[in-house]
Design a protein around this motif. Structure first.
Motif, PDB file in Angstrom:
ATOM      1  N   LYS A 111       0.815  -1.216   0.000  1.00 17.92           N
ATOM      2  CA  LYS A 111       0.000   0.000   0.000  1.00 17.92           C
ATOM      3  C   LYS A 111       0.852   1.271   0.000  1.00 17.92           C
ATOM      4  O   LYS A 111       0.323   2.359  -0.231  1.00 17.92           O
ATOM      5  CB  LYS A 111      -0.902   0.019   1.242  1.00 17.92           C
ATOM      6  N   MET A 169      -1.863   3.933   0.108  1.00 14.99           N
ATOM      7  CA  MET A 169      -3.141   3.618  -0.522  1.00 14.99           C
ATOM      8  C   MET A 169      -4.050   2.888   0.463  1.00 14.99           C
ATOM      9  O   MET A 169      -3.599   2.410   1.507  1.00 14.99           O
ATOM     10  CB  MET A 169      -2.911   2.758  -1.767  1.00 14.99           C
ATOM     11  N   ASN A 170      -5.316   2.772   0.113  1.00 12.20           N
ATOM     12  CA  ASN A 170      -6.275   2.086   0.973  1.00 12.20           C
ATOM     13  C   ASN A 170      -6.195   0.568   0.822  1.00 12.20           C
ATOM     14  O   ASN A 170      -6.488  -0.169   1.760  1.00 12.20           O
ATOM     15  CB  ASN A 170      -7.702   2.553   0.652  1.00 12.20           C
ATOM     16  N   GLU A 186      -8.403   3.661  -7.145  1.00 13.84           N
ATOM     17  CA  GLU A 186      -8.040   4.707  -6.186  1.00 13.84           C
ATOM     18  C   GLU A 186      -7.469   5.902  -6.941  1.00 13.84           C
ATOM     19  O   GLU A 186      -6.861   5.750  -8.002  1.00 13.84           O
ATOM     20  CB  GLU A 186      -7.014   4.197  -5.174  1.00 13.84           C
ATOM     21  N   TRP A 217      -4.887   9.465  -0.669  1.00 11.33           N
ATOM     22  CA  TRP A 217      -5.583   8.561  -1.579  1.00 11.33           C
ATOM     23  C   TRP A 217      -7.069   8.513  -1.252  1.00 11.33           C
ATOM     24  O   TRP A 217      -7.457   8.502  -0.083  1.00 11.33           O
ATOM     25  CB  TRP A 217      -4.995   7.157  -1.494  1.00 11.33           C
ATOM     26  N   THR A 218      -7.889   8.467  -2.294  1.00 10.60           N
ATOM     27  CA  THR A 218      -9.344   8.383  -2.143  1.00 10.60           C
ATOM     28  C   THR A 218      -9.868   7.236  -2.982  1.00 10.60           C
ATOM     29  O   THR A 218      -9.452   7.047  -4.124  1.00 10.60           O
ATOM     30  CB  THR A 218     -10.014   9.694  -2.620  1.00 10.60           C
ATOM     31  N   LYS A 219     -10.785   6.451  -2.401  1.00  6.25           N
ATOM     32  CA  LYS A 219     -11.432   5.388  -3.167  1.00  6.25           C
ATOM     33  C   LYS A 219     -12.397   6.012  -4.167  1.00  6.25           C
ATOM     34  O   LYS A 219     -13.283   6.774  -3.787  1.00  6.25           O
ATOM     35  CB  LYS A 219     -12.157   4.418  -2.244  1.00  6.25           C
TER      36      LYS A 219
END
Length: 577
Positions: free
Chosen positions: A302, A320-321, A348, A359-361
């Motif tokens: 990640k 990252m998620n 993402e 980071w955004t989903k």
């Protein structure tokens, strides 16, 4: 029940909310979700403030539900209901312009006021184009045809250009000198070959004469043994001299061939851009790398790192998620997208205009689980190419990826064979697809995809079958780096593939053998990161090559080893570390 007195819908449309809103929280006039709710005095009939105000202006001063006397001054504010509505999640007013944000209703006004997707007009005279607020500076300073260009020190620029021209002229002179030397060497080789043939002819005549002498010696019984011995000694000396001449000629030929090879390599290197070229370019962009796999004990799945040229080192940023090994990536509208990988449909994004980076989903996701695929941006379209689909196997489909919720993939074309582990680069109005694995064997085929006609055609093949390699674009060339060749042998080979002619040109080999590594090009410098070597070791090492140079050099190693990661360069207009 009363109807909305005008065609204006004062409440919020249901489709804007993250979840369905109970029908009891809808206005009795406009039928939308309540906006600034108000009730009548006695029976708590609920309306939007704007709707009931408009009703009372054009109708009698009565409640449209129970007909009790009602005026704007006697309307009641239902506090509990207002508090409930304020916590509902609603999308931005500028969602149609690309804003993906959902925010609480109570914060909507503040968000809209600061939203980067709000429409603004370009301030450059004679332009007036409507653009997103977040793109205003970039448009006005970099894109707009009517932008003002700051004049720098023209005298200094002319001096630098003159220096550069002088260097290039000197380089051209060296190239011509090398060509002249090459021509002279070819003539000397031809002359030596002629002499060699003459020596061979003499050798043949001598051998014939020796044979004749031997025959005469045997036939002559009247000569003394001493005379025969002297004649035989002379023959032996002649043979030894001829053998030495032949050996010397062979050595000269080998030396000439080696010299010609060196001269040809020198001429090839001189054809590449001079290292002095680019002295007027902007500074090199920093590099972002994310995800990948570094072994069971590694945390690289990640993690995200940025290489700063200024600090000459790697800095960890927001992770990252999810893990995204074997994903594809692209940059679109100042957002870095990581798509699928690791048996996931998830997408993402990293907004490169917002600091600190986070980071955004993405709201949408892929319709299928993909990895070992490729995505490229052609104009404003996202082109998705091949890859391994979790259920169906390797794909031969080229699609346009629609960034919606849910995401859709519109099929554009089918390749002659399925492929994964391949590379793809956009060059002018075409997309080149190189090498890969077609579910049976590694391929050396190259396809040219035409997005305007949605058709593929075969191009001249790579020198050998190749997959898991990295590529970057350099002018009309695709630079191919490392990868796995025959029998999945890991390589450190580097060569250029010309997108117009299909011809390949060898470049100096990398310092390490690498497959599934990442590569970017910043200015005229290629940077290669991570991957796996021939010993199945996951690499954290980084090396770079300046076009026009002759050797690769190491850069500081990453904090984590990375295999099947994704990478890109960052805009040079901002400092991220």
């Amino acid at each position: 029940m009363a109807c909305c007195p005008t065609e204006v819908k004062y409440g919020y449309e249901d489709c804007r909310f993250e979840k369905d809103v109970d029908e009891n929280f809808h206005c009795s006039i406009c039928y939308n979700v309540l906006k600034e709710p108000r009730t009548c005095r006695n029976n708590d009939h609920i309306f939007c403030l704007a709707c009931i105000t408009q009703h009372l202006k054009v109708n009698s001063q009565t409640c449209p539900e129970c007909n009790e006397h009602l005026s704007v001054d006697t309307l009641r504010r239902p506090r509990v209901l207002s508090n409930y509505l304020s916590k509902l999640k609603i999308n931005c007013d500028h969602a149609s312009r690309g804003c993906p944000q959902f925010t609480c209703l109570e914060d909507l006004k503040t968000h809209v006021a600061n939203c980067g997707y709000a429409p603004v007009l370009c301030s450059n005279a004679e332009c007036g184009m409507e653009i997103n607020k977040q793109d205003k500076v970039h448009h006005e300073t970099e894109v707009c045809d009517y932008r003002k260009v700051t004049c720098h020190d023209c005298g200094q620029i002319q001096e630098d250009v003159g220096t550069l021209k002088g260097s290039l002229m000197e380089l051209d002179g060296k190239v011509e000198a090398v060509k002249e030397i090459n021509k002279e060497m070819n003539e000397k080789v031809k002359e030596i070959n002629e002499k060699v043939e003459a020596v061979k002819e003499i050798n043949g005549k001598v051998e014939a004469a020796v044979k004749q002498i031997n025959e005469k010696v045997e036939a002559s019984s009247g000569q003394t043994k001493k005379e025969i011995g002297e004649v035989k000694k002379e023959v032996k000396d002649m043979k030894d001299n001829l053998s030495k001449v032949n050996k010397d000629v062979d050595e000269v030929k080998v030396m000439m061939i080696q010299m010609l090879e060196k001269l040809n390599m020198l001429e090839l290197l001189n054809k590449l851009p001079s290292p002095t070229e680019g002295m007027l370019n902007t500074p090199r962009e920093d590099i972002l790398i994310a995800g990948g796999y570094g072994g069971h004990s590694s945390s690289s799945g990640k993690s995200t790192e940025i290489y700063s040229w200024e600090k000459n080192g790697w800095v960890e940023v927001s992770p990252m998620n999810d893990d995204h090994k074997g994903a594809s990536s692209f940059t679109h509208k100042d957002q870095f997208f990581v798509v699928g990988g690791g048996g996931r449909k998830a997408i993402e994004t990293l907004n490169l205009d917002e600091l600190p980076l986070k980071w955004t989903k993405f709201l949408g996701e892929l319709p299928y689980k993909y990895f070992h695929d490729q995505t490229v941006v052609y104009q404003q379209s996202i082109i998705h190419i091949g890859g391994y689909e979790w259920i169906k196997g390797y794909s031969n489909v080229i699609s346009e990826l629609q960034l919606t919720s849910p995401c859709t993939m519109k099929e554009l074309c089918q390749m002659p064979q399925p492929r994964g582990h391949h590379s793809a680069e956009v060059l002018e109005d075409k997309v080149l697809i190189l090498g890969g694995f077609n579910s049976v064997k590694i391929t050396n085929s190259v396809l040219e995809f035409d997005p305007k006609r949605n058709k593929c055609k075969e191009m001249p093949k790579l020198p050998s079958a190749l997959r898991r390699m990295a590529t970057v674009r350099w002018r009309d060339e695709v630079v191919v780096l490392g990868g796995c060749g025959k029998d999945d042998k890991v390589l450190n080979d580097v060569f250029m593939y010309n997108s117009k002619t299909g011809k390949t040109t060898a470049l100096p080999s990398m310092l390490e053998k690498r497959c599934n590594c990442c590569a970017v090009i910043t200015g005229n410098t290629i940077v290669v990161m991570g991957g796996r070597n021939e010993k199945d070791e996951y690499l954290s090492s980084v090396e770079c090559f300046r076009m026009g140079g002759s050797t690769w050099e190491y850069l500081p190693a990453m904090n984590n080893p990375r295999y099947e990661a994704v990478a890109d360069v960052l805009p040079s207009t901002r400092k991220y570390v």
